[in-house]
Design a protein around this motif. Structure first.
Motif, PDB file in Angstrom:
ATOM      1  N   SER A  49       0.815  -1.223   0.000  1.00 38.71           N
ATOM      2  CA  SER A  49       0.000   0.000   0.000  1.00 38.71           C
ATOM      3  C   SER A  49       0.845   1.267   0.000  1.00 38.71           C
ATOM      4  O   SER A  49       0.517   2.227  -0.694  1.00 38.71           O
ATOM      5  N   ASN A  50       1.917   1.301   0.794  1.00 36.32           N
ATOM      6  CA  ASN A  50       2.770   2.494   0.840  1.00 36.32           C
ATOM      7  C   ASN A  50       3.345   2.804  -0.540  1.00 36.32           C
ATOM      8  O   ASN A  50       3.387   3.956  -0.964  1.00 36.32           O
ATOM      9  N   PHE A  51       3.791   1.775  -1.234  1.00 34.82           N
ATOM     10  CA  PHE A  51       4.383   1.983  -2.545  1.00 34.82           C
ATOM     11  C   PHE A  51       3.329   2.350  -3.575  1.00 34.82           C
ATOM     12  O   PHE A  51       3.580   3.156  -4.474  1.00 34.82           O
ATOM     13  N   GLU A  52       2.148   1.791  -3.453  1.00 35.73           N
ATOM     14  CA  GLU A  52       1.088   2.097  -4.407  1.00 35.73           C
ATOM     15  C   GLU A  52       0.689   3.566  -4.333  1.00 35.73           C
ATOM     16  O   GLU A  52       0.320   4.164  -5.343  1.00 35.73           O
ATOM     17  N   VAL A  53       0.796   4.179  -3.161  1.00 29.23           N
ATOM     18  CA  VAL A  53       0.552   5.623  -3.044  1.00 29.23           C
ATOM     19  C   VAL A  53       1.526   6.368  -3.950  1.00 29.23           C
ATOM     20  O   VAL A  53       1.141   7.303  -4.658  1.00 29.23           O
ATOM     21  N   HIS A  54       2.788   5.958  -3.951  1.00 24.05           N
ATOM     22  CA  HIS A  54       3.783   6.586  -4.831  1.00 24.05           C
ATOM     23  C   HIS A  54       3.420   6.393  -6.303  1.00 24.05           C
ATOM     24  O   HIS A  54       3.524   7.321  -7.098  1.00 24.05           O
ATOM     25  N   LEU A  55       2.990   5.186  -6.661  1.00 24.00           N
ATOM     26  CA  LEU A  55       2.657   4.911  -8.061  1.00 24.00           C
ATOM     27  C   LEU A  55       1.503   5.775  -8.561  1.00 24.00           C
ATOM     28  O   LEU A  55       1.432   6.097  -9.740  1.00 24.00           O
ATOM     29  N   ARG A  56       0.609   6.171  -7.672  1.00 27.52           N
ATOM     30  CA  ARG A  56      -0.522   7.023  -8.061  1.00 27.52           C
ATOM     31  C   ARG A  56      -0.180   8.512  -8.027  1.00 27.52           C
ATOM     32  O   ARG A  56      -0.931   9.323  -8.558  1.00 27.52           O
ATOM     33  N   PHE A  57       0.932   8.875  -7.419  1.00 30.88           N
ATOM     34  CA  PHE A  57       1.346  10.267  -7.279  1.00 30.88           C
ATOM     35  C   PHE A  57       1.518  10.919  -8.654  1.00 30.88           C
ATOM     36  O   PHE A  57       2.120  10.346  -9.562  1.00 30.88           O
ATOM     37  N   ASN A  58       0.975  12.126  -8.801  1.00 25.84           N
ATOM     38  CA  ASN A  58       1.010  12.816 -10.106  1.00 25.84           C
ATOM     39  C   ASN A  58       2.422  12.990 -10.649  1.00 25.84           C
ATOM     40  O   ASN A  58       2.650  12.852 -11.854  1.00 25.84           O
ATOM     41  N   GLY A  59       3.379  13.298  -9.780  1.00 25.22           N
ATOM     42  CA  GLY A  59       4.762  13.462 -10.239  1.00 25.22           C
ATOM     43  C   GLY A  59       5.310  12.181 -10.842  1.00 25.22           C
ATOM     44  O   GLY A  59       5.963  12.200 -11.893  1.00 25.22           O
ATOM     45  N   HIS A  60       5.033  11.076 -10.217  1.00 26.46           N
ATOM     46  CA  HIS A  60       5.480   9.779 -10.744  1.00 26.46           C
ATOM     47  C   HIS A  60       4.764   9.463 -12.055  1.00 26.46           C
ATOM     48  O   HIS A  60       5.380   9.018 -13.016  1.00 26.46           O
ATOM     49  N   ARG A  61       3.473   9.698 -12.100  1.00 29.52           N
ATOM     50  CA  ARG A  61       2.697   9.420 -13.312  1.00 29.52           C
ATOM     51  C   ARG A  61       3.262  10.204 -14.492  1.00 29.52           C
ATOM     52  O   ARG A  61       3.376   9.686 -15.602  1.00 29.52           O
ATOM     53  N   ARG A  62       3.618  11.464 -14.283  1.00 32.14           N
ATOM     54  CA  ARG A  62       4.185  12.283 -15.379  1.00 32.14           C
ATOM     55  C   ARG A  62       5.507  11.703 -15.868  1.00 32.14           C
ATOM     56  O   ARG A  62       5.761  11.674 -17.083  1.00 32.14           O
ATOM     57  N   VAL A  63       6.360  11.253 -14.952  1.00 36.48           N
ATOM     58  CA  VAL A  63       7.648  10.667 -15.338  1.00 36.48           C
ATOM     59  C   VAL A  63       7.424   9.422 -16.187  1.00 36.48           C
ATOM     60  O   VAL A  63       8.063   9.236 -17.229  1.00 36.48           O
ATOM     61  N   VAL A  64       6.501   8.569 -15.772  1.00 31.57           N
ATOM     62  CA  VAL A  64       6.214   7.332 -16.518  1.00 31.57           C
ATOM     63  C   VAL A  64       5.645   7.673 -17.882  1.00 31.57           C
ATOM     64  O   VAL A  64       6.078   7.119 -18.905  1.00 31.57           O
ATOM     65  N   GLU A  65       4.676   8.595 -17.950  1.00 34.03           N
ATOM     66  CA  GLU A  65       4.066   8.973 -19.226  1.00 34.03           C
ATOM     67  C   GLU A  65       5.102   9.548 -20.183  1.00 34.03           C
ATOM     68  O   GLU A  65       5.089   9.243 -21.380  1.00 34.03           O
TER      69      GLU A  65
END
Length: 71
Positions: A49-65
């Protein structure tokens, strides 16, 4: 780990064993390969769960996209 990889197929991460001494229990961390220098503790309990919060974080999403769009 496999279930979270299925939910986030474009995200890159790996499990890393944190350095421990012989008398202590191993301490696992999840390393986000999209966000250099980021290590996350699994939890709470034996969940991710702790890591999944990071995966949903907008900053992370932008890097992946951005990475996916460039490939």
């Amino acid at each position: 780990m496999q279930a979270i990889q299925v939910r986030y197929p474009n995200d890159k991460f790996e499990v890393a064993l944190r350095k421990v001494n012989q008398s202590s229990e191993p301490k696992w961390r999840i390393k986000c390969l999209d966000c250099p220098g980021k290590l996350y503790k699994p939890g709470p309990g034996e969940t991710l769960s702790n890591f999944e919060v990071h995966l949903r974080f907008n900053g992370h999403r932008r890097v992946v996209e951005k990475r996916v769009a460039g490939s």
